[in-house]
Design an enzyme around this catalytic site. Structure first.
Site, PDB file in Angstrom:
ATOM      1  CD  GLU A 250      -2.834  -0.953   2.504  1.00  0.00           C
ATOM      2  OE1 GLU A 250      -2.849   0.104   3.152  1.00  0.00           O
ATOM      3  OE2 GLU A 250      -3.628  -1.884   2.699  1.00  0.00           O
ATOM      4  CE  LYS A 252       5.221   4.584   6.988  1.00  0.00           C
ATOM      5  NZ  LYS A 252       4.944   5.839   7.629  1.00  0.00           N
ATOM      6  NE  ARG A 257      -2.674   3.665  12.854  1.00  0.00           N
ATOM      7  CZ  ARG A 257      -1.875   2.611  12.858  1.00  0.00           C
ATOM      8  NH1 ARG A 257      -0.578   2.762  12.883  1.00  0.00           N
ATOM      9  NH2 ARG A 257      -2.378   1.386  12.833  1.00  0.00           N
ATOM     10  NE  ARG A 274       2.371   6.234  15.399  1.00  0.00           N
ATOM     11  CZ  ARG A 274       2.954   5.572  16.382  1.00  0.00           C
ATOM     12  NH1 ARG A 274       2.639   5.834  17.634  1.00  0.00           N
ATOM     13  NH2 ARG A 274       3.844   4.636  16.130  1.00  0.00           N
ATOM     14  CD  GLU A 304      -1.264   8.414   8.047  1.00  0.00           C
ATOM     15  OE1 GLU A 304      -1.663   7.500   8.793  1.00  0.00           O
ATOM     16  OE2 GLU A 304      -0.255   9.090   8.282  1.00  0.00           O
ATOM     17  CG  PHE A 344      -4.606   1.864   6.474  1.00  0.00           C
ATOM     18  CD1 PHE A 344      -4.517   1.177   7.665  1.00  0.00           C
ATOM     19  CD2 PHE A 344      -4.195   3.197   6.429  1.00  0.00           C
ATOM     20  CE1 PHE A 344      -4.024   1.792   8.809  1.00  0.00           C
ATOM     21  CE2 PHE A 344      -3.695   3.821   7.572  1.00  0.00           C
ATOM     22  CZ  PHE A 344      -3.612   3.116   8.767  1.00  0.00           C
ATOM     23  NE  ARG A 419       7.887  -0.024  15.865  1.00  0.00           N
ATOM     24  CZ  ARG A 419       7.373   1.029  15.224  1.00  0.00           C
ATOM     25  NH1 ARG A 419       7.189   0.982  13.919  1.00  0.00           N
ATOM     26  NH2 ARG A 419       7.043   2.116  15.881  1.00  0.00           N
ATOM     27  CE  LYS A 425       8.626   2.260  10.008  1.00  0.00           C
ATOM     28  NZ  LYS A 425       8.421   3.385  10.890  1.00  0.00           N
TER      29      LYS A 425
HETATM   30  P1  ATP Z   1       6.468   6.769  10.887  1.00  0.00           P
HETATM   31  O1  ATP Z   1       7.216   7.892  11.539  1.00  0.00           O
HETATM   32  O2  ATP Z   1       7.247   5.989   9.899  1.00  0.00           O
HETATM   33  O3  ATP Z   1       5.087   7.122  10.438  1.00  0.00           O
HETATM   34  P2  ATP Z   1       5.348   5.517  13.134  1.00  0.00           P
HETATM   35  O4  ATP Z   1       6.150   5.029  14.274  1.00  0.00           O
HETATM   36  O5  ATP Z   1       4.477   6.692  13.328  1.00  0.00           O
HETATM   37  O6  ATP Z   1       6.385   5.753  11.994  1.00  0.00           O
HETATM   38  P3  ATP Z   1       5.016   3.112  11.821  1.00  0.00           P
HETATM   39  O7  ATP Z   1       4.519   1.884  12.432  1.00  0.00           O
HETATM   40  O8  ATP Z   1       6.472   3.148  11.725  1.00  0.00           O
HETATM   41  O9  ATP Z   1       4.477   4.355  12.606  1.00  0.00           O
HETATM   42  O10 ATP Z   1       4.415   3.293  10.375  1.00  0.00           O
HETATM   43  C1  ATP Z   1       3.088   3.132  10.223  1.00  0.00           C
HETATM   44  C2  ATP Z   1       2.443   4.480  10.118  1.00  0.00           C
HETATM   45  O11 ATP Z   1       2.284   4.834   8.763  1.00  0.00           O
HETATM   46  C3  ATP Z   1       1.045   4.385  10.658  1.00  0.00           C
HETATM   47  O12 ATP Z   1       1.042   4.819  12.004  1.00  0.00           O
HETATM   48  C4  ATP Z   1       0.201   5.248   9.777  1.00  0.00           C
HETATM   49  O13 ATP Z   1      -0.008   6.492  10.420  1.00  0.00           O
HETATM   50  C5  ATP Z   1       1.046   5.491   8.558  1.00  0.00           C
HETATM   51  N1  ATP Z   1       0.437   4.975   7.303  1.00  0.00           N
HETATM   52  C6  ATP Z   1       0.333   5.663   6.154  1.00  0.00           C
HETATM   53  N2  ATP Z   1      -0.215   4.936   5.190  1.00  0.00           N
HETATM   54  C7  ATP Z   1      -0.469   3.714   5.719  1.00  0.00           C
HETATM   55  C8  ATP Z   1      -1.031   2.517   5.196  1.00  0.00           C
HETATM   56  N3  ATP Z   1      -1.441   2.413   3.933  1.00  0.00           N
HETATM   57  N4  ATP Z   1      -1.150   1.472   6.040  1.00  0.00           N
HETATM   58  C9  ATP Z   1      -0.737   1.551   7.322  1.00  0.00           C
HETATM   59  N5  ATP Z   1      -0.188   2.657   7.869  1.00  0.00           N
HETATM   60  C10 ATP Z   1      -0.056   3.728   7.074  1.00  0.00           C
END
Ligand code: ATP
Length: 592
Positions: A250, A252, A257, A274, A304, A344, A419, A425
């Site tokens: 998907e 990103k 969130r 989040r 998102e 998502f 996680r 990712k």
């Molecule tokens: P980052 O700073 O990379 O966003 P994070 O710690 O906030 O990191 P991660 O678990 O690393 O969160 O990455 C997932 C984040 O990416 C989710 O919290 C969400 O907000 C965002 N996101 C964007 N698009 C998507 C998607 N298609 N599916 C899932 N998460 C997504």
């Protein structure tokens, strides 16, 4: 349970530095509480009055608390303030003042934990004109009926500075020991916590219904689910291998969130961030869309939210979307910069818990019940079986101004609050830099020298979170990336949470000029992760003691402290070790 007893447990907790000793004390305390008390006891121990998503905050200002202490002890405000300056802790100042005046008897009967909790709750929720004076009087009333040691903790709590040093993980282990005599039931309790984000409720269920109640814990509408998080891997080939040769990929999106809870019958919608704050009021267009674009009775879906230009197809940078996270001018901003939600996931529908359904089924159902062409869209995705397909999609996403991709295991459950490799990712990597940013917790700061002397701030000591030991382990000093305004802001904010000695949950060999309670998270970019004997990140592990990890050339990005992450949500030690390994592999393959 008398609050007097709680205060003596808190005093014991403060006096130990070993986590195991802390768990034992906490276990005894939880065991001693009654069924109708444990919930409040857990909230209090966390330093809150309700789970985070209810947004009840106390945080009384120093000056108000000083007035309450003066009022309840007959001291002058100046005397209280002098003691505060001398001890650096208004809780201790309150205790000292109370000791002198408690020679006169406390009038009413001794207070129970629920009495104190309810009084504090009332103080926190009193608002409107004249509320300042009322709060001062209410706190004074509470202090007048409390013994000196109780005053210490009541004042600290009222100021939002209880600081017992017990994280959620420690409380969960104590609950495990309370329920089974062992620490091993922690995982089951944590699962329940991940589903409802309410540690008080988990404790109450464990006390009332035992582990059976915990194992049968179900998703509830309007109680946020702790979000699933993504692991990282650097190449498409590695991702596909981990996903057994086939997965969804998907886009990103770099927005906010949003977990959306919908009850159509009662026309009620709540949106959680989040970090599980209730952000419903900020996004009226999403509330409206949730009621008109989703065709089922009730649902919990996730996506998102991002600002997006329909004419050009361009996504706005995160700095623009984040401007929508505000309490004022909401209507104007929602018209000027409306958001879209790229949905998502779907975790609940029409009363049915969907978290244990495989991702492919959740996504199919999501596409069935959401129209998908209005404010709520679907995250763009493809199914791939070859690394080259994933790479092409990734490059294409980057060219479209997106952050990267999230690969998803088609058969995985929704794994709340963790996680895991069911989501992986991959972000754009810049040459000579780590591909991902790291979220570190501030544990100390340095006095400004030279050109920074005027700010009284020269840099930070930062740590990552070890989720196995519930400790913060230092990984770097940060001296660059600050603007003048940021330095002023950091100094002001950090001064409020200064700690006279190293906070209990911090593991460090280096010493900053000032310690601070691990509370605020900042995002840093670094060139590399290196091994270092100076820092404790990764130092104490299952193999004994090894050299720790550190960041090379760290600099702050993102403009300051992150509002969307709490200290326990910072990058973990385990992630640092994985990133170090990935970096080593990448270097080897580049050299080959
Ligand atoms: P980052 O700073 O990379 O966003 P994070 O710690 O906030 O990191 P991660 O678990 O690393 O969160 O990455 C997932 C984040 O990416 C989710 O919290 C969400 O907000 C965002 N996101 C964007 N698009 C998507 C998607 N298609 N599916 C899932 N998460 C997504």
């Amino acid at each position: 349970m008398l609050f007097e007893k709680v205060a003596s447990y808190y005093e014991k907790l403060e006096s130990v530095s070993s986590r195991l000793a802390m768990i034992d004390i906490m276990t005894d305390m939880l065991k001693e509480s009654e069924k109708d008390e444990i919930k409040n006891l857990i909230y209090m121990t966390q330093g809150v009055l309700a789970p985070a998503f209810e947004g009840v905050q106390i945080g009384m200002a120093d000056k108000l608390a000083e007035e309450s202490i003066a009022l309840s002890t007959g001291k002058t405000k100046e005397q209280v303030n002098a003691l505060f300056r001398k001890t650096g802790d208004l809780g201790i100042a309150a205790e000292e003042c109370a000791k002198e005046t408690k020679l006169r008897k406390i009038s009413g009967k001794k207070l129970a934990i629920n009495d104190v909790f309810e009084a504090l709750h009332k103080i926190a929720t009193t608002s409107g004109s004249g509320s300042k004076d009322m709060k001062i009087k209410m706190l004074a009333g509470l202090l007048s009926n409390s013994a000196p040691l109780e005053c210490r903790y009541i004042v600290r709590f009222a100021m939002g500075q209880l600081r017992l040093g017990a994280g959620d993980a420690t409380i969960l282990e104590a609950l495990s020991k309370m329920s089974t005599g062992e620490r091993t039931a922690k995982e089951k309790l944590e699962n329940a916590y991940n589903i409802c984000s309410d540690l008080g409720e988990v404790g109450e269920t464990a006390k009332k219904k035992g582990m059976e109640g915990i194992e049968n814990f179900k998703v509830t509408l309007f109680k946020p689910i702790r979000p699933a998080l993504a692991e990282r891997l650097p190449t498409a080939a590695e991702i596909l291998e981990k996903m057994h040769g086939k997965c969804a990929v998907e886009s990103k999106y770099d927005g906010l969130r949003a977990q959306i809870h919908i009850d159509k019958k009662n026309k009620r919608v709540e949106i959680f961030s989040r970090r599980l704050e209730n952000i419903t009021e900020m996004f009226p267009e999403i509330v409206k869309a949730a009621l008109s674009e989703v065709s089922c009775e009730s649902a919990i879906l996730e996506g998102e939210a991002i600002s997006y230009d329909e004419d050009t197809g361009q996504f706005s940078p995160f700095q623009e979307t984040i401007q929508r996270k505000r309490k004022h001018g909401v209507k104007e901003m929602s018209e000027e910069m409306p958001l879209h939600v790229f949905a998502f996931d779907l975790m609940y529908i029409n009363g049915e818990d969907y978290m244990k359904k495989p991702y492919r089924e959740r996504r199919d159902m999501l596409e069935k019940v959401v129209k998908g062409n209005g404010t709520i869209r679907f995250s763009d995705r493809i199914i791939v079986t070859k690394p080259s397909e994933m790479e092409k999609y990734f490059e294409d996403r980057i060219a479209n101004g997106l952050e990267g991709i999230v690969a998803k295991d088609l058969n995985a459950y929704y794994i709340a609050g963790a996680r895991k490799f069911s989501w992986i990712k991959m972000k754009r990597s810049y040459k000579g830099e780590l591909s991902d940013t790291i979220d570190v917790v501030i544990v100390g700061y340095y006095r400004g020298r030279g050109s920074r002397a005027e700010f009284g701030f020269g840099g930070l000591l930062a740590a990552v979170y070890n989720d196995r030991t519930d400790m913060f382990e230092t990984i770097t000093k940060i001296g660059t990336g600050f603007t003048d305004d940021m330095m002023k802001e950091f100094k002001k904010t950090l001064d409020k949470i200064k700690s006279a000695k190293k906070p209990v949950r911090v593991n460090a060999l280096v010493e900053p000029d000032f310690w601070v309670e691990p509370k605020y998270v900042v995002t840093v970019k670094a060139d590399e992760i290196t091994k270092s004997p100076m820092h404790t990140a990764g130092m104490h592990n299952e193999n004994g003691i090894e050299t720790g990890y550190a960041l090379r050339f760290p600099r702050i990005v993102g403009g300051g402290m992150r509002q969307d992450k709490s200290a326990d949500e910072a990058t973990t030690t385990k992630e640092i070790i994985e990133m170090f390994e990935q970096q080593r592999k990448t270097k080897l393959s580049e050299a080959a």
